[in-house]
Scaffold this motif. Structure first.
Motif, short mmCIF file in Angstrom:
data_model
loop_
_atom_site.label_atom_id
_atom_site.label_comp_id
_atom_site.label_asym_id
_atom_site.label_seq_id
_atom_site.Cartn_x
_atom_site.Cartn_y
_atom_site.Cartn_z
N ASP A 1 0.48 -1.25 -0.36
CA ASP A 1 -0.12 -0.02 0.10
C ASP A 1 0.64 1.22 0.24
O ASP A 1 0.61 2.02 -0.63
CB ASP A 1 -1.22 0.13 0.82
CG ASP A 1 -2.45 -0.60 0.93
OD1 ASP A 1 -2.13 -1.40 0.25
OD2 ASP A 1 -2.72 -1.43 1.87
N MET B 1 2.33 3.00 -3.34
CA MET B 1 0.34 3.77 -3.85
C MET B 1 -0.28 5.07 -3.24
O MET B 1 -0.55 5.08 -3.17
CB MET B 1 -0.29 2.61 -4.35
CG MET B 1 -0.26 1.72 -5.33
SD MET B 1 -0.27 2.50 -7.06
CE MET B 1 -1.38 2.88 -7.25
N SER C 1 -2.37 8.01 -4.75
CA SER C 1 -3.47 7.13 -4.82
C SER C 1 -5.06 6.69 -3.61
O SER C 1 -5.47 5.56 -3.80
CB SER C 1 -3.63 6.86 -6.16
OG SER C 1 -2.87 5.23 -5.44
N SER D 1 -8.50 3.34 -1.92
CA SER D 1 -7.70 2.81 -1.01
C SER D 1 -8.52 2.53 0.13
O SER D 1 -8.85 3.06 0.82
CB SER D 1 -5.85 2.52 -1.57
OG SER D 1 -5.88 2.53 -2.73
N ARG E 1 3.00 -6.54 -8.64
CA ARG E 1 3.77 -5.61 -9.78
C ARG E 1 5.14 -6.70 -9.85
O ARG E 1 5.83 -5.65 -9.93
CB ARG E 1 4.24 -4.24 -9.59
CG ARG E 1 2.52 -3.74 -8.76
CD ARG E 1 2.99 -2.42 -7.89
NE ARG E 1 1.59 -1.36 -7.61
CZ ARG E 1 1.03 -1.80 -6.00
NH1 ARG E 1 2.18 -1.69 -5.04
NH2 ARG E 1 -0.23 -0.92 -5.34
N ASN F 1 -4.38 -5.65 -13.66
CA ASN F 1 -4.86 -4.28 -13.62
C ASN F 1 -5.00 -3.74 -12.50
O ASN F 1 -4.74 -2.85 -11.54
CB ASN F 1 -5.49 -3.34 -14.83
CG ASN F 1 -4.09 -3.87 -15.72
OD1 ASN F 1 -3.41 -3.97 -15.87
ND2 ASN F 1 -5.25 -3.63 -17.34
N THR F 2 -6.58 -4.28 -12.11
CA THR F 2 -6.87 -3.69 -10.79
C THR F 2 -6.15 -4.20 -9.15
O THR F 2 -6.49 -3.19 -8.74
CB THR F 2 -8.38 -5.12 -10.61
OG1 THR F 2 -9.22 -4.04 -11.87
CG2 THR F 2 -8.74 -4.32 -9.81
N GLU G 1 -3.25 -4.49 -9.47
CA GLU G 1 -2.10 -3.76 -9.05
C GLU G 1 -1.81 -2.58 -8.61
O GLU G 1 -1.38 -1.52 -7.48
CB GLU G 1 -1.44 -3.16 -10.71
CG GLU G 1 -0.88 -4.46 -11.16
CD GLU G 1 -0.48 -4.15 -12.72
OE1 GLU G 1 -0.06 -2.94 -13.09
OE2 GLU G 1 -0.20 -4.80 -13.84
N TYR G 2 -3.61 -2.15 -8.75
CA TYR G 2 -4.04 -0.79 -7.65
C TYR G 2 -3.73 -0.97 -6.61
O TYR G 2 -3.72 0.00 -5.52
CB TYR G 2 -4.89 -0.36 -8.82
CG TYR G 2 -5.69 0.68 -7.81
CD1 TYR G 2 -4.33 2.92 -8.22
CD2 TYR G 2 -6.48 1.14 -7.31
CE1 TYR G 2 -5.15 3.99 -7.23
CE2 TYR G 2 -7.06 3.05 -6.93
CZ TYR G 2 -6.47 3.87 -6.56
OH TYR G 2 -6.56 4.74 -6.35
N ASP G 3 -5.06 -2.34 -6.33
CA ASP G 3 -4.99 -2.28 -4.91
C ASP G 3 -4.84 -3.96 -4.46
O ASP G 3 -5.90 -4.69 -5.35
CB ASP G 3 -6.76 -1.69 -4.42
CG ASP G 3 -6.98 -1.90 -3.21
OD1 ASP G 3 -6.51 -2.09 -2.65
OD2 ASP G 3 -8.35 -1.49 -2.84
#
Length: 214
Positions: A114, A117, A120, A124, A142, A163-164, A166-168
């Motif tokens: 976390d 990121m 952003s 999250s 990642r 992709n989703t 990777e963000y959270d």
């Protein structure tokens, strides 16, 4: 003179055709992502996962039925995790767990993930206080292995799932299982998706429950 020009043009077209075919064959050749581990641990773990799956569901060689049943039981929360894993898979999960503090490992601490990121974090999942409890681990979306799966997959839906994540990375395995279950048969049957199910779902769960096994 004209014949010489025709001959040169013909040779050029032949050379161009060979080059195009060679390039096409190279681009269509997929990398076996399990092979990026020169020690063979990834392949051993995947083989153990599939052996557990086929032994438990007993659908013979029906891979699609086996995988879909596994995913269905996961997202419906009806799976019996006591009967599914073998001793080999449990031991492999413990090996992965010991390496989780390494930033290049397949699993990393969720708090560390976390932090990467932080810019952003508005959308999250909030951090939890883990001072008095064991820190939560998440799959390293990642990292090199998962990126290999994504880059070699021809499924846009599967890539969208990654992709989703990777963000959270703090997403329930049951939600991931449902999205994977709904993939078209050809995409579900691909080695990239099967590898993803083995590690991101199966071994991620075993890392949590391994203490329940002697």
């Amino acid at each position: 003179m004209f014949e010489k020009i025709k001959h040169k043009i013909l040779l050029f077209l032949v050379a161009l055709s060979i080059s195009t075919i060679s390039s096409s064959q190279t681009s269509n050749k997929k990398l076996n992502c399990l092979s990026i581990d020169t020690m063979g641990l990834l392949k051993k773990s995947f083989d153990s996962f599939e052996k557990d799956l086929f032994n438990h569901y007993e659908f013979n060689n029906d891979s699609i039925k086996t995988y879909r049943t596994f995913l269905t039981e996961l997202y419906s929360l009806s799976i019996n995790l006591r009967k599914l894993p073998s001793d080999t898979s449990i031991e492999l999960a413990r090996m992965f767990k010991k390496k989780a503090k390494d930033k290049s490992s397949l699993w990393v601490l969720l708090s560390t993930y976390d932090d990467q990121m932080e810019a952003s974090k508005e959308t999250s999942t909030p951090k939890t206080d883990t001072k008095n409890e064991e820190e939560i681990m998440t799959f390293n979306y990642r990292g090199g292995f998962i990126q290999c799966l994504k880059n070699n997959s021809s499924s846009n839906s599967f890539k969208d799932i990654i992709n989703t994540l990777e963000y959270d990375g703090n997403v329930s395995p049951s939600l991931i299982a449902q999205r994977l279950h709904d993939l078209p048969t050809k995409e579900l049957n691909s080695p990239e998706v099967k590898n993803f199910i083995a590690f991101d779902i199966y071994y991620s769960i075993l890392l949590i429950i391994e203490k329940a096994f002697k």
